[in-house]
Write a protein that holds these residues in place. Structure first.
Motif, short mmCIF file in Angstrom:
data_model
loop_
_atom_site.label_atom_id
_atom_site.label_comp_id
_atom_site.label_asym_id
_atom_site.label_seq_id
_atom_site.Cartn_x
_atom_site.Cartn_y
_atom_site.Cartn_z
N LEU A 15 0.85 -1.19 0.00
CA LEU A 15 0.00 0.00 0.00
C LEU A 15 0.89 1.24 0.00
N ASN A 16 0.35 2.33 -0.54
CA ASN A 16 1.04 3.61 -0.44
C ASN A 16 0.81 4.26 0.92
N GLY A 17 -0.42 4.09 1.46
CA GLY A 17 -0.70 4.74 2.73
C GLY A 17 -2.10 4.45 3.22
N LEU A 18 -2.35 4.83 4.47
CA LEU A 18 -3.69 4.74 5.05
C LEU A 18 -3.87 5.88 6.04
N GLU A 19 -5.12 6.33 6.15
CA GLU A 19 -5.48 7.38 7.10
C GLU A 19 -6.82 7.03 7.72
N ILE A 20 -6.97 7.32 9.01
CA ILE A 20 -8.20 7.09 9.75
C ILE A 20 -8.73 8.44 10.21
N TYR A 21 -10.03 8.65 10.04
CA TYR A 21 -10.66 9.93 10.40
C TYR A 21 -11.76 9.70 11.43
N GLU A 22 -11.81 10.59 12.41
CA GLU A 22 -12.86 10.56 13.42
C GLU A 22 -14.12 11.23 12.90
N VAL A 23 -15.23 10.99 13.60
CA VAL A 23 -16.44 11.74 13.33
C VAL A 23 -16.15 13.23 13.53
N GLY A 24 -16.57 14.04 12.59
CA GLY A 24 -16.22 15.45 12.60
C GLY A 24 -15.14 15.78 11.59
N GLY A 25 -14.50 14.73 11.04
CA GLY A 25 -13.53 14.94 9.97
C GLY A 25 -12.10 15.10 10.41
N ASN A 26 -11.80 14.93 11.70
CA ASN A 26 -10.42 15.08 12.18
C ASN A 26 -9.62 13.83 11.90
N LYS A 27 -8.45 14.02 11.32
CA LYS A 27 -7.56 12.90 11.03
C LYS A 27 -6.91 12.40 12.31
N VAL A 28 -6.87 11.08 12.49
CA VAL A 28 -6.20 10.48 13.65
C VAL A 28 -4.70 10.47 13.38
N SER A 121 -15.14 7.82 11.38
CA SER A 121 -16.00 8.37 10.33
C SER A 121 -15.72 7.72 8.99
N HIS A 122 -14.45 7.68 8.60
CA HIS A 122 -14.07 7.05 7.34
C HIS A 122 -12.59 6.72 7.35
N ILE A 123 -12.21 5.83 6.44
CA ILE A 123 -10.82 5.41 6.27
C ILE A 123 -10.43 5.63 4.83
N LYS A 124 -9.27 6.21 4.63
CA LYS A 124 -8.75 6.43 3.27
C LYS A 124 -7.55 5.51 3.05
N GLN A 191 -8.71 6.18 -2.04
CA GLN A 191 -10.01 5.52 -2.07
C GLN A 191 -10.56 5.54 -0.65
N THR A 192 -11.87 5.75 -0.52
CA THR A 192 -12.48 5.99 0.79
C THR A 192 -13.48 4.90 1.15
N ILE A 193 -13.43 4.49 2.41
CA ILE A 193 -14.42 3.57 2.98
C ILE A 193 -15.17 4.34 4.05
N LEU A 194 -16.49 4.50 3.87
CA LEU A 194 -17.31 5.32 4.77
C LEU A 194 -17.91 4.48 5.90
N PHE A 195 -17.97 5.09 7.10
CA PHE A 195 -18.66 4.51 8.24
C PHE A 195 -19.56 5.56 8.91
N THR A 196 -20.05 6.50 8.15
CA THR A 196 -20.78 7.62 8.73
C THR A 196 -21.92 8.05 7.83
N VAL A 246 -18.38 3.81 13.79
CA VAL A 246 -17.76 2.66 14.44
C VAL A 246 -16.83 3.18 15.52
N THR A 247 -16.90 2.61 16.70
CA THR A 247 -16.07 3.04 17.82
C THR A 247 -14.93 2.05 18.00
N ALA A 248 -13.71 2.57 18.05
CA ALA A 248 -12.53 1.74 18.26
C ALA A 248 -12.01 1.96 19.67
N TYR A 249 -11.44 0.92 20.28
CA TYR A 249 -10.99 0.99 21.66
C TYR A 249 -9.53 0.56 21.76
N SER A 250 -8.87 1.08 22.78
CA SER A 250 -7.48 0.71 23.02
C SER A 250 -7.40 -0.69 23.62
#
Length: 277
Positions: A15-28, A121-124, A191-196, A246-250
């Motif tokens: 893969l070139n990369g991955l990004e995870i975004y919270e509800v509200g659009g903030n990148k993790v 919110s979504h994963i890119k 490419q985006t995968i939506l969870f919101t 989707v809620t993720a936990y530590s």
């Protein structure tokens, strides 16, 4: 992230990369110690790579910002592992005694460890673009061991497939299988995968959601439904009303049991997706 297949390569996947975004659009924001991969971390686990030094296509490149590229210095590559039996990895991974053991049937898996619970919110994802057939095809996404997504991501175009500049651009967008990948000067390989069901996020990311019409079957009352590209796009837009966060936990919260019940993307009861080959 469990990688089930590639776009044709039998030996490597990346893969070139991955990004995870919270509800509200903030990148993790992720750090290198929050990302792990098994059974191989990257191509540097190979003994032939260790003999000549270090390959730059390491796991940390997944969370670095340079993703829209064809330069493999900014990509992650790993030996493709899709084994239905037992295999001894001792001679491959390292020479320690602990590593000389058989593993159960497994696939290349990426683990992202979070320090606190978030609502996704979504994963890119950016597929491997240097050698597109080495890109990820089928992928599963689990949150706290719960499957929240199973599907395919498109093969990245090669650099030569893109127009040089914007004035030479051909419109590949929404032809049923492709996205608008941009140009060689300014590629957009995400490419985006939506969870919101957030309107602003859906509106912003809708052009980055791939449609793979030839890999999806719609079943209604036991009968196959044939959809045109326009109907497929409209159906996917309507599907956004049935999506939830989707809620993720530590790890600590998962072990202590301090977590709420998680909801995943809901699928229409009349919709069925082909199983694995």
């Amino acid at each position: 992230f469990v990688i089930r297949s590639t776009h044709g390569d039998l030996f490597y996947v990346g893969l070139n990369g991955l990004e995870i975004y919270e509800v509200g659009g903030n990148k993790v924001i992720l750090t290198p110690d929050q990302i792990h991969a098994t059974p191989f971390r990257d191509v540097n686990d190979l003994p032939e790579i260790k003999k000549i030094g270090r390959d730059e296509r390491c796991l940390e490149k997944l969370i670095e910002p340079t993703n829209d590229t064809f330069n493999d210095r900014f990509m992650w590559l790993v030996p493709f592992f899709n084994w239905e039996g037992d295999i001894n990895l001792g001679s491959i991974s390292n020479d320690s005694a602990d590593s000389r053991k058989s593993v159960s049937p497994s696939y290349n898996t990426i683990f992202v460890l979070l320090d606190s619970p978030i609502k996704i919110s979504h994963i890119k994802l950016w597929n491997y673009s240097k050698t597109p057939k080495r890109g990820v095809n089928e992928i599963e996404i689990f949150v706290d061991d719960v499957l929240v997504y199973f599907g395919s991501i498109l093969k990245s175009p090669s650099k030569s497939e893109l127009p040089l500049k914007a004035r030479h651009r051909r419109d590949h967008y929404r032809d049923g299988t492709k996205l608008d990948w941009g140009t060689q000067e300014d590629p957009d390989l995400s490419q985006t995968i939506l969870f919101t069901n957030e309107y602003d996020v859906i509106n912003k990311e809708s052009s980055r959601i791939p449609l793979a019409q030839d890999e999806i079957e719609f079943i209604d009352g036991g009968r196959r439904v044939q959809l045109s590209a326009e109907e497929l796009e409209r159906d996917q837009n309507q599907e956004s009303d049935l999506q939830y966060s989707v809620t993720a936990y530590s790890d600590k919260e998962r072990q202590s049991g301090n977590r709420k019940q998680m909801s995943a993307t809901k699928l229409r009861p009349t919709t069925a997706v082909k199983g694995l080959n």
